[in-house]
Design an enzyme around this catalytic site. Sequence first.
Site, PDB file in Angstrom:
ATOM      1  N   LYS A 114      59.827  37.439  33.936  1.00  0.00           N
ATOM      2  CA  LYS A 114      58.607  36.564  33.641  1.00  0.00           C
ATOM      3  C   LYS A 114      58.005  35.905  35.084  1.00  0.00           C
ATOM      4  O   LYS A 114      56.837  35.599  34.890  1.00  0.00           O
ATOM      5  CB  LYS A 114      58.932  35.727  32.621  1.00  0.00           C
ATOM      6  CG  LYS A 114      59.316  36.492  31.263  1.00  0.00           C
ATOM      7  CD  LYS A 114      59.441  35.248  30.188  1.00  0.00           C
ATOM      8  CE  LYS A 114      59.760  36.059  28.786  1.00  0.00           C
ATOM      9  NZ  LYS A 114      60.820  36.755  28.627  1.00  0.00           N
TER      10      LYS A 114
HETATM   11  C1  LIG Z   1      61.016  37.762  27.741  1.00  0.00           C
HETATM   12  C2  LIG Z   1      62.066  38.783  28.018  1.00  0.00           C
HETATM   13  C3  LIG Z   1      62.098  40.274  27.338  1.00  0.00           C
HETATM   14  C4  LIG Z   1      61.078  40.219  26.290  1.00  0.00           C
HETATM   15  O1  LIG Z   1      59.854  40.495  26.926  1.00  0.00           O
HETATM   16  P1  LIG Z   1      58.464  40.737  25.883  1.00  0.00           P
HETATM   17  O2  LIG Z   1      57.223  40.648  26.931  1.00  0.00           O
HETATM   18  O3  LIG Z   1      58.504  39.516  25.107  1.00  0.00           O
HETATM   19  O4  LIG Z   1      58.595  41.832  25.178  1.00  0.00           O
HETATM   20  C5  LIG Z   1      63.099  40.945  27.667  1.00  0.00           C
HETATM   21  N1  LIG Z   1      63.919  40.564  28.638  1.00  0.00           N
HETATM   22  C6  LIG Z   1      63.969  39.435  29.330  1.00  0.00           C
HETATM   23  C7  LIG Z   1      65.179  39.071  30.082  1.00  0.00           C
HETATM   24  C8  LIG Z   1      62.968  38.486  28.978  1.00  0.00           C
HETATM   25  O5  LIG Z   1      63.165  37.333  29.616  1.00  0.00           O
END
Ligand SMILES: *Cc1c(COP(=O)(O)O)cnc(C)c1O
Length: 470
Positions: A114
């Site tokens: 993220k």
């Molecule tokens: C947020 C997150 C996901 C999922 O991502 P999306 O964009 O919501 O599908 C997967 N793995 C980790 C470690 C995350 O922080």
Amino acid sequence: MKYVSTRGEAAGRGFAGILLEGLAPDGGLYVPERYPRVDAAMLAAWRRLSYPDLAFAVMSLFIDDIPAADLRALVEKSYRAEVFGGDARIAPLRALEPGVFVLGLSNGPTLAFKDVAMQFLGHAFEYELGRRGGTLDVLGATSGDTGSAAEHALKGKRGIEVFMLSPLGRMSPFQQAQMFSLQDANIHNIAIEGVFDDCQDLVKAVSADLEFKRAHSIGTVNSINWARLLAQVVYYFAGWFQATRSDDELVDFAVPTGNFGNICAGHVARSMGLPIRRLLLATNENDVLDEFFRSGVYRVRSAAETHETSSPSMDISKASNFERFVFDALGRNAARTRALFAEVEARRVFAFDAGERARIGAFGFVSGRSTAADRLATIADVHRRFGEIIDPHTADALKVARDHAEPATPVIVLETALAAKFNDTIRAAIGSDAPRPARLAGLEALPRRFTTMPADVVRLKAFIAENDRR
Ligand SMILES: *Cc1c(COP(=O)(O)O)cnc(C)c1O
């Protein structure tokens, strides 16, 4: 490039116009009016670019209301080696086993993918607010990764205050430390005496008070924000360049999926003409999306039906970005999209008809599901055979990638977090600790700054009003 809503409103606004917004006014999600196409000549030229230059090349196809020099400065600030663990590649690719690569997206400040989007969003928000002479109070609820990535991206940014709600005592010790150790004056951590749903309800209650919302310019940084998605499109290109030698080689991507943000960026990259054969969508036990791609039925879950798993960032009851794909799968039929999501509102479920189901195949999605036992087995197997430790979310994707592997096409597994964030699961899988980057040694011992509060919207509004420094 103009943006439209998946529910039909022709917003007629550009990227900067929708940057600070969440949902479109008609309740839909913003999407570009068309996906720009890349051809072999563009790919050949882009192959040699640095990550920030590639980000500029991709993003400028979608952005025409920020001057080029300013956009270039934004991506250069966002994608510096110092911010991403000292590696100028930002998203480095490594080979794991024959036919399988891992794309490292988790070298940013909070060790999760993220950060890649949030770092850009932080700089873009500050830029746009400066240009407009505006300010913003970012209000959010988090159970872990989103909140810390947002805070690390927005700390110290001019014109922005962050109010982040989290359920008291329910995040992992590492996640708590990542957020609560921030000492920046514009970061306000609020630990709510309740569960994550209480935090979300408080955010909704504050946002529903339109007068308060306007008075404090309340905004969000949640995963439906188009700028986050666009920033994620870039690393599909970066991963593909590192895994291929010629400009027509096909690869698969395997993506651990919760809110359908990350994999939606892959769908956009594929729609632009990047040679992606399949998008392998991996869920954990919260298999809303696996069910859809196997049956054409989208059935959101209640809180009681949502499992708490060892890949917690994928523990979703509904997938907030999914409407973007549905809109495309329906041939961009906004009326039908609106009708289907009205059914979800009313009855928690919709089903594609036979004709609509037949269209899904063209988009390259293949889905699979991974369980707690699969995660442990996959982490242990990778450790035993390759001496590497992968995080539980990445393990879900690797499991599904292996289930669907086809020898002729390499698959790139997206590494969405470093194992150090989820050490309890690592210990359960291999009996020892995950390595932690040296820069985060001693994190849990740092002084903490946060406020504890009952789940009370009146108290929350008073706190926001007091701490809004304008
Ligand atoms: C947020 C997150 C996901 C999922 O991502 P999306 O964009 O919501 O599908 C997967 N793995 C980790 C470690 C995350 O922080």
